[in-house]
Design a protein around this motif. Structure first.
Motif, PDB file in Angstrom:
ATOM      1  N   LYS A 162       5.262 -20.972   5.707  1.00 57.04           N
ATOM      2  CA  LYS A 162       4.337 -21.544   6.679  1.00 57.04           C
ATOM      3  C   LYS A 162       5.104 -22.165   7.836  1.00 57.04           C
ATOM      4  CE  LYS A 162       0.519 -24.711   7.307  1.00 57.04           C
ATOM      5  NZ  LYS A 162      -0.431 -25.639   6.726  1.00 57.04           N
ATOM      6  N   SER A 163       6.158 -22.878   7.522  1.00 54.01           N
ATOM      7  CA  SER A 163       6.984 -23.512   8.545  1.00 54.01           C
ATOM      8  C   SER A 163       7.591 -22.463   9.480  1.00 54.01           C
ATOM      9  CB  SER A 163       8.086 -24.325   7.872  1.00 54.01           C
ATOM     10  OG  SER A 163       8.976 -24.834   8.813  1.00 54.01           O
ATOM     11  N   ALA A 164       8.098 -21.378   8.917  1.00 51.37           N
ATOM     12  CA  ALA A 164       8.699 -20.313   9.728  1.00 51.37           C
ATOM     13  C   ALA A 164       7.654 -19.658  10.628  1.00 51.37           C
ATOM     14  CB  ALA A 164       9.348 -19.275   8.824  1.00 51.37           C
ATOM     15  N   ILE A 165       6.450 -19.493  10.115  1.00 49.82           N
ATOM     16  CA  ILE A 165       5.364 -18.905  10.912  1.00 49.82           C
ATOM     17  C   ILE A 165       5.002 -19.838  12.067  1.00 49.82           C
ATOM     18  CG2 ILE A 165       2.905 -18.302  10.893  1.00 49.82           C
ATOM     19  CD1 ILE A 165       3.370 -17.169   8.050  1.00 49.82           C
ATOM     20  N   GLN A 166       4.867 -21.127  11.759  1.00 50.37           N
ATOM     21  CA  GLN A 166       4.533 -22.112  12.799  1.00 50.37           C
ATOM     22  C   GLN A 166       5.613 -22.133  13.880  1.00 50.37           C
ATOM     23  OE1 GLN A 166       1.777 -23.722  13.250  1.00 50.37           O
ATOM     24  NE2 GLN A 166       0.822 -23.136  11.337  1.00 50.37           N
ATOM     25  N   LEU A 167       6.864 -22.094  13.473  1.00 51.10           N
ATOM     26  CA  LEU A 167       7.972 -22.101  14.414  1.00 51.10           C
ATOM     27  C   LEU A 167       7.923 -20.869  15.317  1.00 51.10           C
ATOM     28  CD1 LEU A 167      10.536 -23.615  15.267  1.00 51.10           C
ATOM     29  CD2 LEU A 167      11.789 -22.229  13.636  1.00 51.10           C
ATOM     30  N   ALA A 168       7.669 -19.712  14.722  1.00 54.68           N
ATOM     31  CA  ALA A 168       7.598 -18.466  15.491  1.00 54.68           C
ATOM     32  C   ALA A 168       6.435 -18.496  16.479  1.00 54.68           C
ATOM     33  CB  ALA A 168       7.454 -17.278  14.550  1.00 54.68           C
ATOM     34  N   LYS A 169       5.353 -19.158  16.099  1.00 56.96           N
ATOM     35  CA  LYS A 169       4.178 -19.226  16.979  1.00 56.96           C
ATOM     36  C   LYS A 169       4.404 -20.130  18.187  1.00 56.96           C
ATOM     37  CE  LYS A 169      -0.025 -19.206  15.153  1.00 56.96           C
ATOM     38  NZ  LYS A 169      -1.143 -19.595  14.269  1.00 56.96           N
ATOM     39  N   THR A 170       5.340 -21.055  18.081  1.00 50.37           N
ATOM     40  CA  THR A 170       5.558 -21.993  19.181  1.00 50.37           C
ATOM     41  C   THR A 170       6.678 -21.562  20.127  1.00 50.37           C
ATOM     42  OG1 THR A 170       7.051 -23.335  17.835  1.00 50.37           O
ATOM     43  CG2 THR A 170       4.731 -23.981  17.880  1.00 50.37           C
ATOM     44  N   GLU A 171       7.389 -20.503  19.785  1.00 50.52           N
ATOM     45  CA  GLU A 171       8.481 -20.069  20.651  1.00 50.52           C
ATOM     46  C   GLU A 171       8.233 -18.659  21.158  1.00 50.52           C
ATOM     47  OE1 GLU A 171      11.582 -18.683  17.180  1.00 50.52           O
ATOM     48  OE2 GLU A 171      11.728 -20.717  17.943  1.00 50.52           O
ATOM     49  N   GLY A 172       8.910 -18.306  22.218  1.00 50.81           N
ATOM     50  CA  GLY A 172       8.809 -16.954  22.757  1.00 50.81           C
ATOM     51  C   GLY A 172       7.571 -16.744  23.591  1.00 50.81           C
ATOM     52  N   GLU A 173       7.417 -15.503  24.064  1.00 52.93           N
ATOM     53  CA  GLU A 173       6.277 -15.209  24.942  1.00 52.93           C
ATOM     54  C   GLU A 173       4.986 -14.921  24.176  1.00 52.93           C
ATOM     55  OE1 GLU A 173       8.224 -11.134  24.327  1.00 52.93           O
ATOM     56  OE2 GLU A 173       9.042 -13.070  24.902  1.00 52.93           O
ATOM     57  N   HIS A 174       5.066 -14.810  22.859  1.00 57.23           N
ATOM     58  CA  HIS A 174       3.881 -14.509  22.049  1.00 57.23           C
ATOM     59  C   HIS A 174       3.291 -15.787  21.455  1.00 57.23           C
ATOM     60  CE1 HIS A 174       4.903 -10.322  22.397  1.00 57.23           C
ATOM     61  NE2 HIS A 174       6.107 -10.572  21.935  1.00 57.23           N
ATOM     62  N   LYS A 175       3.167 -16.812  22.253  1.00 55.38           N
ATOM     63  CA  LYS A 175       2.687 -18.097  21.737  1.00 55.38           C
ATOM     64  C   LYS A 175       1.324 -17.945  21.061  1.00 55.38           C
ATOM     65  CE  LYS A 175       5.168 -21.159  24.712  1.00 55.38           C
ATOM     66  NZ  LYS A 175       5.583 -22.439  24.494  1.00 55.38           N
ATOM     67  N   ASP A 176       1.198 -18.590  19.932  1.00 60.31           N
ATOM     68  CA  ASP A 176      -0.043 -18.670  19.150  1.00 60.31           C
ATOM     69  C   ASP A 176      -0.523 -17.359  18.534  1.00 60.31           C
ATOM     70  OD1 ASP A 176      -0.151 -21.406  19.625  1.00 60.31           O
ATOM     71  OD2 ASP A 176      -1.317 -21.149  21.459  1.00 60.31           O
ATOM     72  N   THR A 177       0.148 -16.245  18.797  1.00 60.68           N
ATOM     73  CA  THR A 177      -0.269 -14.996  18.163  1.00 60.68           C
ATOM     74  C   THR A 177       0.939 -14.299  17.559  1.00 60.68           C
ATOM     75  OG1 THR A 177       0.002 -13.764  20.221  1.00 60.68           O
ATOM     76  CG2 THR A 177      -2.217 -14.571  19.729  1.00 60.68           C
ATOM     77  N   LEU A 178       0.768 -13.857  16.343  1.00 60.45           N
ATOM     78  CA  LEU A 178       1.818 -13.099  15.666  1.00 60.45           C
ATOM     79  C   LEU A 178       1.231 -11.782  15.193  1.00 60.45           C
ATOM     80  CD1 LEU A 178       3.623 -15.743  13.409  1.00 60.45           C
ATOM     81  CD2 LEU A 178       4.445 -14.746  15.512  1.00 60.45           C
ATOM     82  N   THR A 179       1.925 -10.706  15.483  1.00 61.98           N
ATOM     83  CA  THR A 179       1.478  -9.410  15.003  1.00 61.98           C
ATOM     84  C   THR A 179       1.868  -9.290  13.523  1.00 61.98           C
ATOM     85  OG1 THR A 179       3.564  -8.333  15.549  1.00 61.98           O
ATOM     86  CG2 THR A 179       1.875  -8.365  17.277  1.00 61.98           C
ATOM     87  N   PRO A 180       1.232  -8.402  12.792  1.00 55.94           N
ATOM     88  CA  PRO A 180       1.619  -8.196  11.393  1.00 55.94           C
ATOM     89  C   PRO A 180       3.100  -7.834  11.248  1.00 55.94           C
ATOM     90  CG  PRO A 180      -0.486  -7.147  11.816  1.00 55.94           C
ATOM     91  CD  PRO A 180       0.029  -7.639  13.138  1.00 55.94           C
ATOM     92  N   GLU A 181       3.644  -7.099  12.236  1.00 53.74           N
ATOM     93  CA  GLU A 181       5.065  -6.738  12.190  1.00 53.74           C
ATOM     94  C   GLU A 181       5.944  -7.981  12.290  1.00 53.74           C
ATOM     95  OE1 GLU A 181       2.924  -5.180  14.507  1.00 53.74           O
ATOM     96  OE2 GLU A 181       2.622  -3.479  13.180  1.00 53.74           O
ATOM     97  N   MET A 182       5.554  -8.912  13.171  1.00 55.03           N
ATOM     98  CA  MET A 182       6.308 -10.157  13.324  1.00 55.03           C
ATOM     99  C   MET A 182       6.243 -10.978  12.036  1.00 55.03           C
ATOM    100  SD  MET A 182       4.945 -11.139  17.072  1.00 55.03           S
ATOM    101  CE  MET A 182       6.203 -11.936  18.048  1.00 55.03           C
ATOM    102  N   GLU A 183       5.073 -10.990  11.420  1.00 58.05           N
ATOM    103  CA  GLU A 183       4.917 -11.724  10.161  1.00 58.05           C
ATOM    104  C   GLU A 183       5.822 -11.126   9.084  1.00 58.05           C
ATOM    105  OE1 GLU A 183       0.292 -13.244  10.621  1.00 58.05           O
ATOM    106  OE2 GLU A 183       0.695 -11.422   9.505  1.00 58.05           O
ATOM    107  N   MET A 184       5.894  -9.788   9.024  1.00 60.28           N
ATOM    108  CA  MET A 184       6.753  -9.136   8.037  1.00 60.28           C
ATOM    109  C   MET A 184       8.218  -9.475   8.281  1.00 60.28           C
ATOM    110  SD  MET A 184       5.378  -7.608   5.604  1.00 60.28           S
ATOM    111  CE  MET A 184       3.823  -8.454   5.534  1.00 60.28           C
TER     112      MET A 184
END
Length: 152
Positions: free
Chosen positions: A30-52
């Protein structure tokens, strides 16, 4: 249901069951997902590929840590890391067996027209995209090396 929603539900279940190892692994995801959502140009959205990719990274970190702990003679810490890796593995797609991997790689080698070990880069480029999440990079590289060397 998104991965994040599934993780949140499973965190609640792990809390109720007082499953400490599972809870720690899920919180790390969950922490890694939250971190990924707050950085980069894809803020607040993660594709299934990014989640994998996040899950694979978490899994690989646990496996690497367990190996290092084992080498250092800290088996109790290695066991903890392996238990967390097993929890994370539940969320990853099923890994290919060695035979399945060999067959897939043979198809890719034929597809790109690779003939010798010097063509390994071409094969690995295609293989890492096609087999993402289904096989570890290290296992793919070793198998490609064998197939190109032997011409199996």
């Amino acid at each position: 249901m998104s991965l994040e929603e599934r993780i949140n539900q499973d965190i609640k279940a792990a809390m109720m069951a007082k499953d400490k190892v599972r809870l720690e692994a899920l919180r790390a995801i969950k922490s890694a997902i939250q971190l990924a959502k707050t950085e980069g140009e894809h803020k607040d959205t993660l594709t299934p590929e990014m989640e994998m990719k996040i899950l694979q990274k978490q899994y690989k970190q646990r496996k690497d840590s367990a190996e290092q702990y084992s080498q250092a003679g800290r088996q109790e810490l290695a066991d903890k890391e392996l238990a967390e890796a097993a929890v994370i593995e539940e969320y990853l797609p099923k890994m290919l067996t060695e035979d399945e991997l060999k067959e897939e790689l043979k198809k890719i080698i034929e597809e790109v027209g690779a003939k010798s070990p010097s063509d390994m880069g071409k094969v690995m480029g295609v293989a890492t995209k096609k087999l993402a999440g289904k096989a570890e990079g290290k296992a793919m590289a070793e198998m490609v090396k064998k197939l190109l060397a032997n011409g199996d």
